[in-house]
Design a protein around this motif. Structure first.
Motif, short mmCIF file in Angstrom:
data_model
loop_
_atom_site.label_atom_id
_atom_site.label_comp_id
_atom_site.label_asym_id
_atom_site.label_seq_id
_atom_site.Cartn_x
_atom_site.Cartn_y
_atom_site.Cartn_z
N HIS A 158 0.82 -1.21 0.00
CA HIS A 158 0.00 0.00 0.00
C HIS A 158 0.87 1.27 0.00
N THR A 159 1.91 1.30 0.82
CA THR A 159 2.77 2.48 0.87
C THR A 159 3.49 2.68 -0.45
N ALA A 160 3.88 1.59 -1.11
CA ALA A 160 4.50 1.69 -2.43
C ALA A 160 3.54 2.33 -3.42
N LEU A 161 2.28 1.91 -3.40
CA LEU A 161 1.28 2.49 -4.31
C LEU A 161 1.05 3.97 -3.99
N ARG A 162 0.99 4.30 -2.70
CA ARG A 162 0.82 5.71 -2.32
C ARG A 162 1.99 6.55 -2.84
N SER A 163 3.19 6.03 -2.68
CA SER A 163 4.38 6.76 -3.12
C SER A 163 4.35 7.01 -4.62
N ASN A 164 3.79 6.08 -5.37
CA ASN A 164 3.71 6.25 -6.83
C ASN A 164 2.76 7.37 -7.24
N GLN A 165 1.67 7.53 -6.49
CA GLN A 165 0.56 8.36 -6.96
C GLN A 165 0.37 9.68 -6.20
N MET A 166 1.04 9.86 -5.06
CA MET A 166 0.76 11.02 -4.23
C MET A 166 1.97 11.95 -4.14
N ASP A 167 1.71 13.25 -4.08
CA ASP A 167 2.80 14.22 -3.97
C ASP A 167 3.39 14.26 -2.57
N LEU A 169 2.83 12.09 1.53
CA LEU A 169 2.21 10.92 2.14
C LEU A 169 1.63 11.19 3.52
N ASP A 170 1.59 12.45 3.93
CA ASP A 170 1.07 12.79 5.26
C ASP A 170 -0.40 13.20 5.21
N ARG A 171 -1.12 12.64 4.26
CA ARG A 171 -2.54 12.96 4.11
C ARG A 171 -3.27 11.75 3.53
N ALA A 172 -4.59 11.86 3.44
CA ALA A 172 -5.38 10.82 2.78
C ALA A 172 -5.28 10.96 1.27
N THR A 198 -0.53 -3.86 3.92
CA THR A 198 -0.46 -2.50 4.46
C THR A 198 0.47 -2.48 5.66
N GLY A 199 1.01 -1.28 5.92
CA GLY A 199 1.82 -1.03 7.11
C GLY A 199 1.32 0.26 7.74
N LEU A 200 0.13 0.20 8.30
CA LEU A 200 -0.57 1.42 8.71
C LEU A 200 0.02 2.06 9.97
N ALA A 201 0.99 1.40 10.60
CA ALA A 201 1.65 2.00 11.77
C ALA A 201 2.74 2.99 11.36
N TYR A 202 3.20 2.89 10.13
CA TYR A 202 4.32 3.71 9.69
C TYR A 202 3.89 5.13 9.32
N GLY A 203 4.81 6.06 9.48
CA GLY A 203 4.50 7.47 9.27
C GLY A 203 3.98 7.81 7.90
N ALA A 205 2.05 5.93 6.06
CA ALA A 205 0.76 5.29 5.80
C ALA A 205 -0.25 5.58 6.88
N ILE A 206 0.19 6.07 8.04
CA ILE A 206 -0.71 6.22 9.17
C ILE A 206 -1.81 7.24 8.91
N ASN A 207 -1.57 8.17 7.99
CA ASN A 207 -2.59 9.17 7.66
C ASN A 207 -3.56 8.68 6.59
N ALA A 208 -3.41 7.44 6.17
CA ALA A 208 -4.40 6.85 5.27
C ALA A 208 -5.58 6.38 6.10
#
Length: 506
Positions: A158-167, A169-172, A198-203, A205-208
């Protein structure tokens, strides 16, 4: 035990005939004495000792006094880039592991398109030059081209996908960003990914919010995939974090695996019964399970939220202060004459081992029927947690033989058959005719982990031989890899009724 119809035929042939072994087949049933024949990478006969004596064999191995088991399946690894960069995979091979599952904790090598250095905790997989896989298909091709010594199955992070698509990562994620992530997830699932992690504890991803993961996970059921999660909290809020995981699994209609289930933090010690009861209650309504590593210490990047004086924290690496690797955080803080949080801030980015669990909780979780074994080893750490080299022999030697936490057959099942069923690894994890010949031969009286926190890069004792897809990959006599690398990428397979039953039993 079954016997091939041609077992008594003098014309029957095999590449390898392993005689007089004590076979533990991965199902949890009692060991039996047997001969096992291997041909063209598969097990072609399992019979009572002597019944295959008429077979023509390229090699005959006398396994008297040794256990023959399915090769161990490490369901929780971060070997994503290492299976390509260091395809010998000696830390895993030398402890009897024949298959690894990568892409855990929300971080994966694919699909990834970096805009700079990988964000935390993707940096656990290596520097930016280790990420060359903008599509999952390109990763599969790279694994097969590298010909690793062990098999590889993969989740998508999940964090890898977020990194690809988001400017940032501290937001939804926005609806458009979620749609783009879903597109990449679908491509991965079409090319054999096991599911989403997912790794929702990490900084990063935690804001997802939960809703982001709910939306992202919706394509999983169409492909018969799964959801694995490093919970949003393994500390005081663990039950709420588990409820979130179960909600995501129920919404997406797929099995849930809770990664490295633990009760972390002194204030959490003793809650394992409560945590396991929550797992069992959820299991009445959906397919759930967990994995666990056999140690009371965790390891990851150095995280200010986890810095405490309640237990020891060992720094394993630090980019700004590499000379501090191997020291306890409290020692570093004392030398610098600062508090623990100030010292940790100066060291970051860094890695750490956290001695944050109790023996009773680890014993209770590890012995639970829902639990399979994963090492969670960090192969790019210069001073890795000893689980990277010793997790599986430790289960057999320390927990089964010495502590008698469970029988040897149950221990093997937690590392082979149940793992294969849980993760949909077709024709793996059992010593059965027709299955792939991923096998490990070991001495039940001497097998043990040799890796320690101060000297972690040590191969295990008591492993005689490891075969991957019928090829001898590790010679325990010399404690060396043979150079035969027969591993391959394992695409997700449809779960058989037996796999569904495995979740139900747990």
């Amino acid at each position: 035990m079954s016997q091939s119809n041609s077992a008594s035929s003098s014309s029957a042939r095999c590449d390898i005939l392993i005689c007089n072994a004590l076979v533990i087949d991965g199902s949890g049933t009692d060991p039996v004495a047997a001969d096992v024949a291997v041909r063209d990478g598969r097990i072609v006969a399992v019979a009572a000792p002597g019944q295959l004596s008429g077979w023509q064999a390229g090699e005959v191995i006398d396994a008297t006094g040794r256990v023959l088991a399915p090769g161990f399946i490490d369901v929780h690894t971060h070997d994503d880039t290492n299976v390509i960069r260091t395809p010998e995979m000696f830390p895993k091979l030398s402890q009897g592991v024949t298959t690894v599952v990568v892409g855990n904790c929300g971080i994966s090598a694919a699909p990834v398109s970096l805009k700079g250095e990988p964000p935390d905790p993707m940096n656990l997989l290596g520097k930016s030059e280790a990420f060359h896989y903008p599509t999952f298909a390109s990763y599969v091709a790279a694994v097969n081209a590298a010909q690793p010594s062990i098999n590889v199955a993969a989740l998508v992070g999940h964090t890898a996908l977020r990194s690809n698509q988001m400017d940032r990562l501290d937001r939804a994620a926005s609806d458009d960003e979620i749609a783009a992530m879903r597109g990449q997830l679908r491509e991965a699932l079409e090319h054999g990914a096991l599911g989403l992690s997912t790794g929702l504890a990490y900084g990063n991803a935690i804001n997802a919010p939960t809703e982001e993961v709910l939306a992202l996970a919706e394509p999983l059921a169409e492909f018969g995939a799964m959801y694995a999660t490093h919970l949003r909290s393994e500390f005081a809020d663990i039950l709420n974090a588990m409820d979130e995981a179960f909600r995501i699994g129920k919404h997406s209609r797929v099995p849930v695996v809770i990664s490295h289930l633990k009760c972390a933090g002194v204030e959490n010690w003793g809650r394992s019964s409560e945590v396991l009861k929550a797992l069992e209650m959820a299991g009445k309504h959906q397919h759930v399970g967990c994995d666990c590593y056999p140690y009371t210490a965790s390891s990851s990047t150095l995280d200010l939220k986890q810095v405490t004086s309640d237990y020891d924290i060992q720094v394993t690496w630090s980019e700004p202060h590499p000379e501090q690797g191997g020291k306890m955080l409290k020692q570093i803080a004392a030398e610098w004459q600062v508090d623990l949080h100030t010292a940790a801030g100066r060291l970051m980015p860094a890695g750490a081992v956290y001695h944050c669990m109790s023996d009773d909780d680890v014993n209770r979780i590890l012995s639970h029927p829902a639990t399979v074994v994963g090492s969670d080893g960090l192969p790019n750490d210069p001073l890795p947690h000893p689980r990277l080299w010793g997790a599986f022999p430790r289960v057999l030697g320390y927990y089964s033989r010495e502590q008698k936490l469970f029988s040897l057959a149950v221990a093997v099942r937690k590392m082979t058959g149940l793992s294969a069923l849980r993760f949909g690894l077709h024709e793996r994890g059992f010593v059965r005719e027709g299955y792939w010949a991923d096998l490990v031969l070991f001495d039940a009286d001497t097998i043990r982990d040799a890796a320690s926190f101060t000297d972690p890069m040590q191969p295990a004792h008591g492993i005689d031989a490891v075969w991957v897809n019928g090829k001898l990959a590790y010679n325990g006599r010399d404690k060396k890899a043979t150079g035969q690398r027969a591993g391959r990428f394992l695409a997700r397979q449809a779960r058989e009724a037996e796999a569904v039953q495995a979740f139900a039993e747990a």
